[in-house]
Design a protein around this motif. Structure first.
Motif, PDB file in Angstrom:
ATOM      1  N   LEU A   1      11.785  -8.011   4.606  1.00  0.00           N
ATOM      2  CA  LEU A   1      11.315  -7.934   5.677  1.00  0.00           C
ATOM      3  C   LEU A   1      10.272  -8.212   4.374  1.00  0.00           C
ATOM      4  CD1 LEU A   1       9.929  -6.836   7.728  1.00  0.00           C
ATOM      5  CD2 LEU A   1       9.548  -5.102   6.548  1.00  0.00           C
ATOM      6  N   THR A   2       8.901 -10.133   4.983  1.00  0.00           N
ATOM      7  CA  THR A   2       7.968 -10.416   4.643  1.00  0.00           C
ATOM      8  C   THR A   2       6.716  -9.041   4.842  1.00  0.00           C
ATOM      9  OG1 THR A   2       9.013 -12.643   3.904  1.00  0.00           O
ATOM     10  CG2 THR A   2       6.867 -12.000   3.941  1.00  0.00           C
ATOM     11  N   VAL A   3       5.852  -8.807   3.890  1.00  0.00           N
ATOM     12  CA  VAL A   3       4.728  -8.350   4.493  1.00  0.00           C
ATOM     13  C   VAL A   3       3.747  -9.440   3.992  1.00  0.00           C
ATOM     14  CG1 VAL A   3       2.939  -6.870   3.861  1.00  0.00           C
ATOM     15  CG2 VAL A   3       5.023  -6.180   4.650  1.00  0.00           C
ATOM     16  N   ASP A   4       2.411  -9.929   4.603  1.00  0.00           N
ATOM     17  CA  ASP A   4       1.630 -11.194   4.055  1.00  0.00           C
ATOM     18  C   ASP A   4       0.629 -11.130   5.242  1.00  0.00           C
ATOM     19  OD1 ASP A   4       1.897 -11.909   7.237  1.00  0.00           O
ATOM     20  OD2 ASP A   4       2.918 -13.978   6.427  1.00  0.00           O
TER      21      ASP A   4
ATOM     22  N   LYS B   1      -4.175  -6.259   1.926  1.00  0.00           N
ATOM     23  CA  LYS B   1      -6.011  -5.580   0.719  1.00  0.00           C
ATOM     24  C   LYS B   1      -6.058  -6.152  -0.500  1.00  0.00           C
ATOM     25  CE  LYS B   1      -6.087  -1.111   1.139  1.00  0.00           C
ATOM     26  NZ  LYS B   1      -5.699  -0.151   0.470  1.00  0.00           N
ATOM     27  N   SER B   2      -4.573  -6.990  -1.278  1.00  0.00           N
ATOM     28  CA  SER B   2      -5.215  -8.051  -1.926  1.00  0.00           C
ATOM     29  C   SER B   2      -3.834  -9.110  -1.820  1.00  0.00           C
ATOM     30  CB  SER B   2      -4.344  -6.916  -3.026  1.00  0.00           C
ATOM     31  OG  SER B   2      -3.327  -6.710  -3.261  1.00  0.00           O
ATOM     32  N   VAL B   3      -4.121 -10.048  -3.148  1.00  0.00           N
ATOM     33  CA  VAL B   3      -3.201 -10.832  -2.851  1.00  0.00           C
ATOM     34  C   VAL B   3      -1.200  -9.793  -3.331  1.00  0.00           C
ATOM     35  CG1 VAL B   3      -2.099 -12.859  -4.767  1.00  0.00           C
ATOM     36  CG2 VAL B   3      -4.450 -12.083  -4.177  1.00  0.00           C
ATOM     37  N   ALA B   4      -1.425  -8.824  -4.176  1.00  0.00           N
ATOM     38  CA  ALA B   4      -0.619  -8.659  -4.382  1.00  0.00           C
ATOM     39  C   ALA B   4      -0.308  -7.823  -3.050  1.00  0.00           C
ATOM     40  CB  ALA B   4      -0.493  -7.205  -5.281  1.00  0.00           C
ATOM     41  N   GLY B   5      -0.242  -7.214  -2.246  1.00  0.00           N
ATOM     42  CA  GLY B   5       0.110  -6.985  -0.935  1.00  0.00           C
ATOM     43  C   GLY B   5       0.854  -8.385  -0.220  1.00  0.00           C
ATOM     44  N   ILE B   6       1.093  -9.474  -0.961  1.00  0.00           N
ATOM     45  CA  ILE B   6       2.135 -10.506  -0.108  1.00  0.00           C
ATOM     46  C   ILE B   6       3.227 -10.064  -1.169  1.00  0.00           C
ATOM     47  CG2 ILE B   6       2.225 -12.884   0.380  1.00  0.00           C
ATOM     48  CD1 ILE B   6      -0.873 -13.546   0.258  1.00  0.00           C
TER      49      ILE B   6
ATOM     50  N   ILE C   1      11.455   5.557  -5.743  1.00  0.00           N
ATOM     51  CA  ILE C   1      11.546   6.098  -7.467  1.00  0.00           C
ATOM     52  C   ILE C   1      12.520   6.732  -7.783  1.00  0.00           C
ATOM     53  CG2 ILE C   1      10.062   7.941  -8.893  1.00  0.00           C
ATOM     54  CD1 ILE C   1       7.472   6.443  -7.669  1.00  0.00           C
ATOM     55  N   GLU C   2      13.515   7.718  -6.576  1.00  0.00           N
ATOM     56  CA  GLU C   2      14.446   8.572  -6.612  1.00  0.00           C
ATOM     57  C   GLU C   2      15.508   7.414  -7.262  1.00  0.00           C
ATOM     58  OE1 GLU C   2      16.424  11.660  -4.172  1.00  0.00           O
ATOM     59  OE2 GLU C   2      15.164  11.498  -3.724  1.00  0.00           O
ATOM     60  N   ALA C   3      15.974   6.888  -6.866  1.00  0.00           N
ATOM     61  CA  ALA C   3      17.181   5.550  -6.322  1.00  0.00           C
ATOM     62  C   ALA C   3      17.160   4.709  -8.178  1.00  0.00           C
ATOM     63  CB  ALA C   3      16.685   4.767  -5.542  1.00  0.00           C
ATOM     64  N   GLY C   4      15.999   4.742  -9.269  1.00  0.00           N
ATOM     65  CA  GLY C   4      15.966   4.208 -10.151  1.00  0.00           C
ATOM     66  C   GLY C   4      14.950   3.300 -10.197  1.00  0.00           C
ATOM     67  N   LEU C   5      14.393   2.470  -9.687  1.00  0.00           N
ATOM     68  CA  LEU C   5      13.642   1.288  -9.528  1.00  0.00           C
ATOM     69  C   LEU C   5      12.559   1.842 -10.657  1.00  0.00           C
ATOM     70  CD1 LEU C   5      13.383   0.066  -5.765  1.00  0.00           C
ATOM     71  CD2 LEU C   5      15.091  -0.439  -7.415  1.00  0.00           C
ATOM     72  N   GLN C   6      12.594   0.745 -11.355  1.00  0.00           N
ATOM     73  CA  GLN C   6      11.701   0.709 -12.358  1.00  0.00           C
ATOM     74  C   GLN C   6      10.063  -0.215 -11.522  1.00  0.00           C
ATOM     75  OE1 GLN C   6      12.189   0.977 -15.676  1.00  0.00           O
ATOM     76  NE2 GLN C   6      14.120   0.829 -14.826  1.00  0.00           N
ATOM     77  N   PRO C   7       8.885   1.218 -12.768  1.00  0.00           N
ATOM     78  CA  PRO C   7       7.639   1.279 -12.035  1.00  0.00           C
ATOM     79  C   PRO C   7       7.374  -0.284 -11.323  1.00  0.00           C
ATOM     80  CG  PRO C   7       8.049   2.121 -13.599  1.00  0.00           C
ATOM     81  CD  PRO C   7       8.782   1.703 -13.610  1.00  0.00           C
ATOM     82  N   LYS C   8       7.578  -1.201 -11.896  1.00  0.00           N
ATOM     83  CA  LYS C   8       6.869  -2.266 -11.779  1.00  0.00           C
ATOM     84  C   LYS C   8       8.225  -3.464 -10.581  1.00  0.00           C
ATOM     85  CE  LYS C   8       4.289  -6.270 -12.342  1.00  0.00           C
ATOM     86  NZ  LYS C   8       3.170  -5.950 -12.768  1.00  0.00           N
TER      87      LYS C   8
ATOM     88  N   SER D   1      -2.037  -3.465  -6.017  1.00  0.00           N
ATOM     89  CA  SER D   1      -2.823  -4.686  -7.077  1.00  0.00           C
ATOM     90  C   SER D   1      -2.303  -4.848  -8.505  1.00  0.00           C
ATOM     91  CB  SER D   1      -4.298  -4.235  -6.546  1.00  0.00           C
ATOM     92  OG  SER D   1      -4.580  -3.095  -6.780  1.00  0.00           O
ATOM     93  N   SER D   2      -2.090  -3.301  -8.876  1.00  0.00           N
ATOM     94  CA  SER D   2      -2.006  -3.026 -10.356  1.00  0.00           C
ATOM     95  C   SER D   2      -0.828  -2.529 -10.218  1.00  0.00           C
ATOM     96  CB  SER D   2      -2.999  -2.991 -11.271  1.00  0.00           C
ATOM     97  OG  SER D   2      -3.819  -1.255 -10.872  1.00  0.00           O
ATOM     98  N   LEU D   3       0.254  -2.282 -11.958  1.00  0.00           N
ATOM     99  CA  LEU D   3       0.970  -0.793 -12.209  1.00  0.00           C
ATOM    100  C   LEU D   3       0.062   0.544 -12.682  1.00  0.00           C
ATOM    101  CD1 LEU D   3       3.671  -0.055 -12.655  1.00  0.00           C
ATOM    102  CD2 LEU D   3       3.256  -0.715 -15.541  1.00  0.00           C
ATOM    103  N   ALA D   4      -0.973   0.597 -13.083  1.00  0.00           N
ATOM    104  CA  ALA D   4      -1.927   1.720 -13.233  1.00  0.00           C
ATOM    105  C   ALA D   4      -2.313   2.166 -11.776  1.00  0.00           C
ATOM    106  CB  ALA D   4      -3.602   0.452 -13.561  1.00  0.00           C
ATOM    107  N   VAL D   5      -2.168   0.960 -10.181  1.00  0.00           N
ATOM    108  CA  VAL D   5      -2.272   2.235  -9.777  1.00  0.00           C
ATOM    109  C   VAL D   5      -1.573   2.588  -9.192  1.00  0.00           C
ATOM    110  CG1 VAL D   5      -3.032   1.382  -6.862  1.00  0.00           C
ATOM    111  CG2 VAL D   5      -4.648   0.686  -7.877  1.00  0.00           C
ATOM    112  N   THR D   6      -0.482   2.181  -9.103  1.00  0.00           N
ATOM    113  CA  THR D   6       0.882   2.926  -9.438  1.00  0.00           C
ATOM    114  C   THR D   6       1.631   4.188  -9.274  1.00  0.00           C
ATOM    115  OG1 THR D   6       2.193   0.033  -8.434  1.00  0.00           O
ATOM    116  CG2 THR D   6       3.161   2.385  -8.586  1.00  0.00           C
TER     117      THR D   6
END
Length: 411
Positions: free
Chosen positions: A247-250, A263-268, A351-358, A367-372
């Motif tokens: 699914l593409t979100v843009d 909301k930010s460039v990272a939102g795409i 997160i429960e499935a083990g995906l990395q924070p990034k 918008s940033s890893l800090a937000v996550t």
């Protein structure tokens, strides 16, 4: 050189006197200003003498107010919106609300607000002259906002809008520096924290079991792909790749049902979909009246963007109320949750499935890893963090010391 002279005159009302301050700015232009009291003239002489010396004097700053700067900035935003220059109606109204509710209120703006939601804040700085708008004035304004109970995040947003309005005044040469540029907003420990608690799997399953039709599909997509409500209503069939399962979100739909950027460039971003979710969408498309690539996946009855407030009122909240009542009748525990919690649920399952924070940051469109990490860091398994620290400590304790000894022997 700034000089103060005493001026006397008489008329039918009697004898009068005033103190006249005269000075020359850096360009050689002469200025005069009259004061009723000598101490006021002396105070202003000290101020303008310093401003002229350091090159920050602006003639119009003594007559232009913060309210004038706000008015000018809002006019600029309105013109940019009308020209389609990345200023949406939603953004314009949000900034106008921040500036007109707190920074420089007007009776006209207050009159447009519903009485129940009208904001009355008396600690504003609208009448303050730009020449007197210092960092101290802005920081005191910040403190009055916090004392009045305005939250950390909201205060930051208000000061951000004020800073942009004053920067516009700087660019118009109405003032030399922006006094709001470096004002920080800090709260008490834990205040403003956005750590989230997603709904439980059981509560979500009970809710989805009672959801019907398009509402059920929208909820399942939100709870699996983590799309925001505004992004959900923007989606078209071309955004779903059934071949690659993505699914593409843009884009998104703003509060006024206008197409907007994320909301930010990272939102795409591109988010993988499960086989079950893809099958759900296939069935929904097969039954849809409009199913071409550019058609909305979830249109309203007229083929346009859905109204989220209307969805909440007519569909979602009645559903939650019904599920709560049923759980109570059956003697079961059930914790109601709002629509945005569906996005929290999706991110928590990643997160429960083990995906990395990034990776989580990328799929969530933060918008940033800090937000996550500020919102979801507490959900990441602590054991994995401990394992990492154990690996690091091996170079400090025991194994590390042995490795160093072995290397020394090799030499």
């Amino acid at each position: 050189m700034a000089t103060i002279t005493k001026r006397r005159w008489s008329n039918k009302s009697g004898e009068h006197e005033a103190w006249v301050l005269a000075w020359t700015d850096a360009t050689g232009k002469r200025h005069k200003r009259q004061f009723d009291k000598k101490r006021d003239a002396e105070a202003h002489r000290t101020e303008v003498t310093h401003q002229v010396a350091v090159g920050t004097f602006r003639a119009d700053a003594s007559s232009t107010t913060v309210d004038d700067a706000v008015t000018s900035y809002l006019k600029l935003l309105t013109e940019r919106r009308d020209r389609g220059e990345h200023v949406t109606e939603h953004y314009l109204r949000t900034v106008e609300g921040q500036l007109r509710n707190y920074v420089a209120p007007t009776e006209e703006h207050r009159a447009k607000q519903p009485e129940k939601t009208r904001i009355i804040f008396d600690g504003h700085i609208g009448p303050v002259k730009l020449s007197q708008c210092t960092a101290k004035v802005v920081s005191d304004f910040r403190d009055r906002l916090r004392t009045a109970g305005v939250g950390v995040v909201t205060t930051r947003r208000i000061l951000g809008s004020l800073s942009r309005a004053l920067q516009n005044a700087v660019e118009a040469d109405l003032m030399a520096v922006n006094p709001a540029a470096n004002i920080r907003v800090t709260g008490k420990r834990g205040e403003g924290s956005k750590k989230v608690v997603p709904p439980s799997k059981l509560d979500l399953a009970r809710t989805l079991a009672e959801a019907k039709g398009g509402l059920a599909v929208r909820m399942r997509l939100s709870a699996s792909a983590g799309v925001r409500a505004s992004e959900l209503y923007f989606l078209r069939w071309k955004h779903v790749s059934f071949n690659t399962g993505e699914l593409t979100v843009d884009g998104r739909v703003d509060a006024y049902k206008n197409a907007d950027t994320t909301k930010s460039v990272a939102g795409i971003r591109t988010v993988p979909l499960s086989s079950a979710m893809l099958n759900d969408l296939r069935a929904w498309r097969a039954a849809a009246k409009n199913k071409e690539a550019d058609d909305l996946i979830f249109p309203n009855s007229r083929g346009g963007f859905m109204d989220h407030k209307n969805i909440l009122t007519r569909e979602y909240r009645p559903l939650i109320k019904a599920v709560s009542a049923k759980a109570k009748e059956e003697g079961k525990l059930y914790k109601a949750f709002n629509w945005h919690a569906l996005r929290h649920f999706a991110i928590s399952t990643w997160i429960e499935a083990g995906l990395q924070p990034k990776t989580v940051q990328t799929f969530a469109g933060h918008s940033s890893l800090a937000v996550t990490m500020s919102r979801y860091g507490h959900l990441f398994p602590s054991d994995s963090h401990r394992n990492v620290m154990d690996q690091i400590s091996s170079s400090i304790f025991g194994d590390g010391a042995q490795m160093a000894h072995d290397e020394q022997d090799a030499v």
